[in-house]
Design a protein around this motif. Sequence first.
Motif, PDB file in Angstrom:
ATOM      1  N   PRO A 156       0.940  22.030   5.419  1.00  0.00           N
ATOM      2  CA  PRO A 156       0.412  22.443   4.113  1.00  0.00           C
ATOM      3  C   PRO A 156       0.802  21.477   2.986  1.00  0.00           C
ATOM      4  N   PHE A 157       1.593  20.471   3.284  1.00  0.00           N
ATOM      5  CA  PHE A 157       2.081  19.557   2.238  1.00  0.00           C
ATOM      6  C   PHE A 157       1.343  18.230   2.259  1.00  0.00           C
ATOM      7  N   VAL A 158       1.361  17.576   1.078  1.00  0.00           N
ATOM      8  CA  VAL A 158       0.914  16.182   1.032  1.00  0.00           C
ATOM      9  C   VAL A 158       2.154  15.349   0.743  1.00  0.00           C
ATOM     10  N   ILE A 159       2.428  14.385   1.610  1.00  0.00           N
ATOM     11  CA  ILE A 159       3.615  13.542   1.401  1.00  0.00           C
ATOM     12  C   ILE A 159       3.181  12.107   1.180  1.00  0.00           C
ATOM     13  N   GLY A 160       3.991  11.398   0.425  1.00  0.00           N
ATOM     14  CA  GLY A 160       3.679   9.997   0.145  1.00  0.00           C
ATOM     15  C   GLY A 160       4.672   9.081   0.823  1.00  0.00           C
ATOM     16  N   THR A 161       4.232   7.883   1.194  1.00  0.00           N
ATOM     17  CA  THR A 161       5.157   6.901   1.779  1.00  0.00           C
ATOM     18  C   THR A 161       4.593   5.496   1.707  1.00  0.00           C
TER      19      THR A 161
ATOM     20  N   LYS B 278       0.856  -1.189   0.000  1.00  0.00           N
ATOM     21  CA  LYS B 278       0.000   0.000   0.000  1.00  0.00           C
ATOM     22  C   LYS B 278       0.884   1.228   0.000  1.00  0.00           C
ATOM     23  N   PHE B 279       0.381   2.265  -0.658  1.00  0.00           N
ATOM     24  CA  PHE B 279       1.135   3.510  -0.684  1.00  0.00           C
ATOM     25  C   PHE B 279       0.234   4.601  -0.132  1.00  0.00           C
ATOM     26  N   TYR B 280       0.724   5.309   0.874  1.00  0.00           N
ATOM     27  CA  TYR B 280      -0.119   6.252   1.619  1.00  0.00           C
ATOM     28  C   TYR B 280       0.230   7.703   1.305  1.00  0.00           C
ATOM     29  N   TYR B 281      -0.806   8.554   1.246  1.00  0.00           N
ATOM     30  CA  TYR B 281      -0.568   9.998   1.150  1.00  0.00           C
ATOM     31  C   TYR B 281      -1.107  10.633   2.424  1.00  0.00           C
ATOM     32  N   PHE B 282      -0.246  11.362   3.111  1.00  0.00           N
ATOM     33  CA  PHE B 282      -0.636  11.997   4.371  1.00  0.00           C
ATOM     34  C   PHE B 282      -0.582  13.523   4.243  1.00  0.00           C
TER      35      PHE B 282
END
Length: 702
Positions: free
Chosen positions: A210-215, A202-206
Amino acid sequence: MNDKFLKPYSPSETESRIYELWEKSGYFNPDKLPKRHKEPFSIVLPPPNVTGILHLGHAYEDSLQDAVIRYQRMCGKKTLWIPGADSAAIATQARVEKDIQKSEGKSRHDLGREELVRRVYEFAKSSEGTILSQIRKMGASLDWSRYAYTLDEKRNLAVFTAFKRMYDAGLIYRGHRLVNWDPKGQTTISDDEVVYQEEKAKFYYFQYGPFVIGTSRPETKFGDKYVVVHPDDARYKDFSHGQKIELEWINGPIAATVIKDAASDPEMGSGAMTITPWHSLADFEIAERHNLDKEQIIDKYGKLLPTAGEFAGMKITEAREKIVAKLLEKGLVVKIEENYMHNIATSERTGATIEPQIMEQWFIDVNKPIPERGNKSLKELMRSAVENGDVEMPQEGFRSTYFHWIDNLHDWNISRQIWFGHRIPVWYRGTEVYCGMEAPKGEGWEQDPDVLDTWFSSALWPFSTLGWPEETGDLKVFYPTAFMSPAYEILQLWISRMILMGEFHLGKAPFKRVLIHGLVRAKDGRKFSKSLNNGIDPLDMIEKYGADALRMGLLVGAAIGSDIKFDEQKVKGYKHFANKLWNIARFVLSQEKPVGGELKKELIEEFEALAKDITADMEAYRFHLAAEKAYHYVWHRLADEILEESKGSERGSVKAEYIATLYYLLENSLKLLHPFMPFITEEIWGEMRKENILMIEPWPIS
RNA sequence: GCGGGCUUAGCUCAGUUGGUAGAGCAACUCAUUUACACUGAGAAGGUCGGGGGUUCAAGUCCCUCAGCCCGCACCA
């Protein structure tokens, strides 16, 4: 003529007797060869794992190298082929630990370091005989008087000396750097022992302020207090480098810092990322560039540290879902992609997922200029040795692979957290550090607990086996060796490191040529493996068909470099050939050899042309063609045609004018075949009541 | 993403500096108690992955397309 010729050829009744004959002759040892053998020619056997058993890959290498050595010996070279075995530290220790756990229920810590090392050493030594006797069965003409083991006294001295000289030259240093940590094996491993495996995750966007980061790894995100964007990314032009931002994160509010660095890819997701320098190489490098804080999140056992707050102590896999659940609750999850394909790093040896960690470890600096080597770095030395032709690597493809690897090379982490192996020869007392084999005088010195990477000692092999660091005669005569013939799997792991060590310690690469060969695979092209249960034991093949047939089956028709699909039928075919040769000998030897008989000129000339052709193939390392040509001539020309022509009108008779020629052709055919089929050729030669053994007869063309 | 390799007879593979396509195994016909049945003779089987080019001549050199495989790197 001996009665045994009335029966089919029997390898099992012949081979061990012939091997004994060779060993007794002493001719495996170059010092005992007759005077005509002057020019040195040496190769070093890639040392098999001391606890291993012979597999077809070894059988192939043994066949190839023995064919070369036998050919060169017959050509009058002073030939040396050095045998040895490798302690294979990690694998051997793991094996013994497992056995002890099973039979005594004790861990290595219960036994203590000294006891465990003793037990592992004993186990290694006790199983050493197996692999060595199996190599003998292949017919390998190794000089057993020079046998070397990676942990014997001479090799220990070589390892210590190499370490000390590199330490003094500032090429070996101790530092906190990111290494590949194997949580299962509880040791670091080298980059080349990491295997990448594709995995669906699974790949998550948090939402991160003010940013959206993926992990794909939420469990590492606790310590992420830097958000990195590309300096040219227009979306983030209102944020400045070093700007602080207050935001709500997993365990409450944190202060994040904006970092502008070109490592962030604007095309990727939102173009913003947070970093975890302690557990990722790319992140580590960014942190180094900007002098950022690094914080450990995961411990040596793959569990979360107190910084994870309520998740502390959990295994990462367990923590992951819980962390995501918490973030969901907090409304910080933007999106979850289900079918994200990525590669995960695993340990080749234990299969565990590698957890990169910053640790204090020993490294070899591959970029530092070395004054006594023309200010070239180790990396440059490795490159130039091949570029300027000191080491010939005739296979273009492998050359490119080699250079490509060097260009991507990082400092080599050489310390391992196991007990069996060469212990790091460095001592500490408070802040004092001392490099030496023994502790310095005075109280309170403690030796570094780690041992050296197995490949450190293996990299010294081509000269440690010749007696280095002592200035031995062997080293003068036989260094550098003629060639190395490894499988392509081992090009980076071993070949390049031998070049590195040879260039640094002796100023000369350890071999003149590298001929990379393929893997021996199952008939269907798959790898031999335990899980597929498709293994073929070379010893079974030897028992069924003879070592000569196995050698031919592996060599003929297999151009060096491509994989070999092993076909038992082929080996069977060469068993038939051995018997054919046997019957040719029976036919010829049934005639009394005439003294000074006339030779048939055309047949002799034809043979000489063949011998010349085969010699050219041998010189150009086209062994697969050389062997096939000799085979083809003996069966389909000598037996099918020449022998048939020579038959007289009465059954069993031979035309008188042919007999001398037949003797000549048989004798010389035996020579051509000897590098490939040493046993049967020597056996027939012996029946011809010759003065010398065939092994040291002169090659037909000099 | 970067790099490398492979594709030739039914199967497994050779094919060196460009010069009339080879072997082993399998299948086919025939012979034969022979130095050897672990045998011999013969025949059959190929537009050398597709297309284009260079050349007197291309399996081989160059370009291109396709399929298969491998190494390295990245992976927020």
